[in-house]
Design an enzyme around this catalytic site. Structure first.
Site, short mmCIF file in Angstrom:
data_model
loop_
_atom_site.label_atom_id
_atom_site.label_comp_id
_atom_site.label_asym_id
_atom_site.label_seq_id
_atom_site.Cartn_x
_atom_site.Cartn_y
_atom_site.Cartn_z
N SER A 265 12.98 -9.14 7.43
CA SER A 265 11.94 -10.17 7.39
C SER A 265 12.56 -11.41 6.76
CB SER A 265 10.79 -9.68 6.50
OG SER A 265 9.92 -10.73 6.16
N TYR B 15 7.49 -5.49 -1.17
CA TYR B 15 7.94 -5.80 0.20
C TYR B 15 9.29 -6.52 0.17
CZ TYR B 15 7.33 -7.45 5.09
OH TYR B 15 7.47 -7.70 6.44
N1 LIG Z 1 4.25 -9.70 11.44
C1 LIG Z 1 5.05 -10.45 10.70
O1 LIG Z 1 4.75 -11.62 10.37
C2 LIG Z 1 6.38 -9.89 10.26
C3 LIG Z 1 7.31 -10.77 9.70
C4 LIG Z 1 8.54 -10.28 9.29
C5 LIG Z 1 8.83 -8.93 9.41
N2 LIG Z 1 7.90 -8.08 9.95
C6 LIG Z 1 8.27 -6.66 10.06
O2 LIG Z 1 8.14 -6.26 11.41
C7 LIG Z 1 8.02 -4.83 11.46
C8 LIG Z 1 6.92 -4.45 12.43
O3 LIG Z 1 5.66 -4.84 11.88
P1 LIG Z 1 4.54 -5.60 12.72
O4 LIG Z 1 4.45 -6.96 12.17
O5 LIG Z 1 4.76 -5.39 14.17
O6 LIG Z 1 3.23 -4.83 12.19
P2 LIG Z 1 2.24 -3.79 12.90
O7 LIG Z 1 1.37 -3.26 11.82
O8 LIG Z 1 1.59 -4.43 14.08
O9 LIG Z 1 3.22 -2.65 13.42
C9 LIG Z 1 3.87 -1.77 12.51
C10 LIG Z 1 3.87 -0.36 13.12
O10 LIG Z 1 4.54 0.52 12.20
C11 LIG Z 1 3.83 1.76 12.20
N3 LIG Z 1 4.09 2.52 10.96
C12 LIG Z 1 3.61 2.26 9.71
N4 LIG Z 1 4.03 3.21 8.84
C13 LIG Z 1 4.80 4.08 9.56
C14 LIG Z 1 5.53 5.24 9.22
N5 LIG Z 1 5.52 5.73 7.97
N6 LIG Z 1 6.21 5.88 10.20
C15 LIG Z 1 6.20 5.41 11.46
N7 LIG Z 1 5.53 4.31 11.86
C16 LIG Z 1 4.84 3.64 10.91
C17 LIG Z 1 2.37 1.31 12.29
O11 LIG Z 1 1.51 2.37 12.70
C18 LIG Z 1 2.46 0.19 13.32
O12 LIG Z 1 2.29 0.68 14.63
C19 LIG Z 1 7.78 -4.38 10.01
O13 LIG Z 1 8.98 -3.86 9.48
C20 LIG Z 1 7.40 -5.68 9.30
O14 LIG Z 1 7.71 -5.63 7.94
C21 LIG Z 1 6.69 -8.53 10.37
#
Ligand SMILES: NC(=O)c1ccc[n+]([C@@H]2O[C@H](COP(=O)([O-])OP(=O)(O)OC[C@H]3O[C@@H](n4cnc5c(N)ncnc54)[C@H](O)[C@@H]3O)[C@@H](O)[C@H]2O)c1
Length: 278
Positions: free
Chosen positions: A143, A156
């Protein structure tokens, strides 16, 4: 790894957001995909829709924070699908609150999923990739919080700095041995996903006892507005495909947001200033 067609990708957190978008992008490239998530309903629904358009998918309900579940997953995939060429350690969760408001259970949950989840993926699949002698690639989702530390996100931030450190170290080690296994780290700014609803997946052994003050709640509201108007996950997926094909390490979607924080931090360090408070 310039040839994706016919190869196998494994994506964690594949039921939603960035993981689902990566799955869709890999299918469009002709890959077989192992979709991994803890949220079984959402996972099966997404897989059903993708299969209807002819995609070759298996789904696995796996909690990436549990080493034995990731190990069993690898054995199942070996048996049913063959070797994994592209591993995306992407599942992640957040807790937002001042450092003193986050409980030890908050810390454990976020570290278990975001950092141990990535470690489990690397530890389980990397030996298989190295032994295969084939071109393979690992993509770890960190991130912008892995390049600069926003307030109210300490657990985080700690995990995402850890994912960047792990990925950079691994990249250097694999390059040093002339390995055919590539590495990329994804450090996005704000992306329109369900990340701010991550508590939906919080297991019972992590009671959610956080009570967050006004400042933390104000930060969450601002972040929520930013996520809702953020970049589309498909843009992250597009950049990931490009990075895998061309062997780029840093993948920085929404880079104007990411660079602002990261370069300010570097300037603070370089000029001997205390951290800029925004
Ligand atoms: N959305 C943002 O702004 C953003 C920015 C930077 C980084 N990220 C990172 O992107 C990645 C994906 O997140 P996202 O934004 O798509 O969110 P999201 O919540 O839409 O998707 C995350 C997915 O991870 C799954 N998950 C959670 N805990 C789990 C576990 N213990 N085992 C297996 N699966 C699990 C959830 O069920 C979900 O389907 C994450 O690592 C997040 O930190 C997101």
């Amino acid at each position: 790894m310039d040839q994706l067609n016919g190869r196998t990708a494994l994506v964690t957190g594949a039921a939603s957001g960035i993981g689902l978008a990566m799955t869709q992008a890999f299918i469009a490239e002709g890959m077989n995909v192992v979709m991994v998530d803890v949220e079984s309903d959402r996972l099966e629904k997404a897989a059903r829709e993708l299969r209807a358009s002819g995609a070759n998918i298996i789904t696995a309900v796996v909690d990436v924070s549990k080493a034995h579940q990731v190990q069993s997953l690898a054995e199942r995939v070996d048996a049913e699908f063959g070797p994994v060429h592209l591993l995306c350690n992407n599942a992640g969760v957040e807790v937002i609150g001042a450092t003193w408001e986050q409980t030890l259970d908050d810390w454990r949950w976020v570290i278990d999923v975001n950092l141990w989840g990535v470690i489990h993926g690397v530890h389980t699949f990397l030996p298989r990739m190295r032994a295969s002698g084939q071109e393979c690639h690992i993509v770890n989702t960190a991130s912008m919080a892995g390049l600069s530390s926003a307030a109210y996100m300490s657990s985080y931030n700690v995990t995402k700095f850890g994912v960047v450190a792990l990925s950079e170290t691994l990249y250097k080690e694999l390059a040093h041995e002339g390995s055919k296994v590539g590495v990329s780290v994804v450090c996005p700014g704000l992306i329109k996903t369900h990340i701010l609803e991550s508590r939906r997946n919080r297991p019972g052994d992590h009671p959610d006892e956080g009570t967050f003050g006004e400042a933390s709640q104000g930060f969450r509201a601002a972040l929520s507005a930013g996520v809702q108007s953020g970049y589309e996950p498909a843009e992250v997926a597009r950049q990931v495909v490009e990075a895998v094909k061309e062997g780029h390490f840093y993948v920085i979607p929404a880079q104007e947001q990411v660079f602002k924080g990261a370069l300010t931090r570097m300037d603070d360090i370089k000029h001997g200033r205390n951290p800029t408070v925004r």
